[in-house]
Scaffold this motif. Structure first.
Motif, PDB file in Angstrom:
ATOM      1  N   SER A  17       0.826  -1.202   0.000  1.00 26.72           N
ATOM      2  CA  SER A  17       0.000   0.000   0.000  1.00 26.72           C
ATOM      3  C   SER A  17       0.863   1.256   0.000  1.00 26.72           C
ATOM      4  O   SER A  17       0.582   2.233  -0.712  1.00 26.72           O
ATOM      5  CB  SER A  17      -0.919  -0.006   1.226  1.00 26.72           C
ATOM      6  N   VAL A  76      -5.076  -3.920  -0.734  1.00 25.65           N
ATOM      7  CA  VAL A  76      -4.945  -2.697   0.051  1.00 25.65           C
ATOM      8  C   VAL A  76      -6.298  -2.018   0.150  1.00 25.65           C
ATOM      9  O   VAL A  76      -7.203  -2.246  -0.657  1.00 25.65           O
ATOM     10  CB  VAL A  76      -3.920  -1.740  -0.596  1.00 25.65           C
ATOM     11  N   LEU A 107      -5.707   6.088  -4.308  1.00 23.98           N
ATOM     12  CA  LEU A 107      -5.276   5.076  -5.262  1.00 23.98           C
ATOM     13  C   LEU A 107      -5.702   5.427  -6.682  1.00 23.98           C
ATOM     14  O   LEU A 107      -5.292   4.753  -7.628  1.00 23.98           O
ATOM     15  CB  LEU A 107      -5.858   3.705  -4.893  1.00 23.98           C
TER      16      LEU A 107
END
Length: 307
Positions: free
Chosen positions: A17, A99, A105
């Motif tokens: 992550s 994650v 993201l």
């Protein structure tokens, strides 16, 4: 108490992550995680006490990612066209890639983070995303706490005007995306333009290895015409279009007749309109998705996908 290597394996999602957000690359993040994990194992097998395994994993992973990012920046700065991150599939079977999905993201957010230097990026992510206090951030990046506060202030200022906005209206956005893909399938330029923000931007990343536009395209009508043209030419080349999700957002995987990936078109929605489109065509950034097709050869035979 010394952590057993088997227990340390549970830290892989955390390390990935951090590394993926730092680097925007699945393959580079995997390499960093493996290197960090080996260091964790070596400490554990040597009998060293790792009193706070998560803190140790965060520190090692972040520092390794900073080193990788420093070496990668020159290539990113001189590469042809726009830099976009490697798409991260939402339906990823690798436990280490599971994650927590959030706005940080998204491909649009990761692209904006490119404005930050390696240490700036680390400070911003550790504080903003992973909620570390400034004392902990300072320890990780080996800076004074006061310096980290200043770095954070500068980082926020540098990305403020480009940071994408996110709104929680899943039903509206899902309907919008359905309409977009329907209009795309039918080549309806007017319908596409109506679904795009007035200031929409289309980016493409060929990495100098695949045919792609070198400069972004701006404006609803121009982008609508361009993407409609891409799909039309794709149909002529017998490509397959598959709806999917990448980085927590809607995407379109483009594959050749054999199913090999040619590109991934990623969408970002803001305010009830599609505000950013990113077309990842660089074969070096698609290999983690499976077999990659030869887009350049396909184009040479009479197509023009992405350029």
């Amino acid at each position: 108490m010394t952590e057993a290597p088997s227990t340390l394996g549970g830290l892989r999602p955390l390390m990935f992550s951090i590394a993926y957000r730092m680097l925007g690359s699945v393959t580079e993040a995997e390499d960093v995680v493996q290197d960090a994990y080996v260091r964790l194992q070596e400490r554990a097998l040597a009998g060293d006490v790792i009193e706070r395994p998560e803190a140790f994993a965060t520190t090692v992973t972040t520092r390794l990612a900073i080193d990788v990012l420093r070496s990668a920046r020159r290539h990113r700065e001189v590469s042809a066209g726009t830099w976009l991150p490697e798409p991260l599939p939402d339906a990823d079977d690798d436990p280490a890639h599971r994650v927590e999905r959030d706005e940080t993201l998204s491909f649009a957010f990761l692209a904006v983070l490119e404005r930050l230097g390696p240490v700036e990026r680390a400070v911003f992510l550790l504080r903003e995303v992973f909620d570390l206090d400034y004392a902990a951030v300072a320890d990780v990046v080996e800076r004074e706490e006061a310096a980290c506060r200043q770095i954070m202030h500068r980082a926020r200022a540098r990305i403020a005007d480009g940071r994408p906005r996110f709104e929680a209206d899943a039903a509206r956005d899902a309907a919008l995306v359905d309409s977009f893909f329907a209009a795309l399938e039918h080549g309806d330029v007017d319908a596409l333009a109506d679904l795009l923000a007035d200031d929409v931007v289309f980016y493409a990343d060929g990495g100098g290895r695949a045919p792609a536009i070198r400069h972004p395209i701006h404006g609803a009508l121009a982008v609508a015409r361009f993407v409609a043209g891409l799909v039309r030419r794709g149909v002529d080349m017998s490509v397959h279009l598959e709806r999917t999700t990448m980085n927590g957002e809607p995407a379109l995987r483009v594959a050749d007749r054999g199913g090999a990936t040619l590109s991934v078109l990623m969408l970002h929605v803001e305010g009830g309109r599609i505000a950013v489109l990113g077309n990842q065509l660089d074969p070096a950034k698609l290999g983690h998705l499976g077999p990659v097709g030869d887009l350049a050869a396909l184009v040479a035979r009479g197509g023009d996908w992405g350029s």
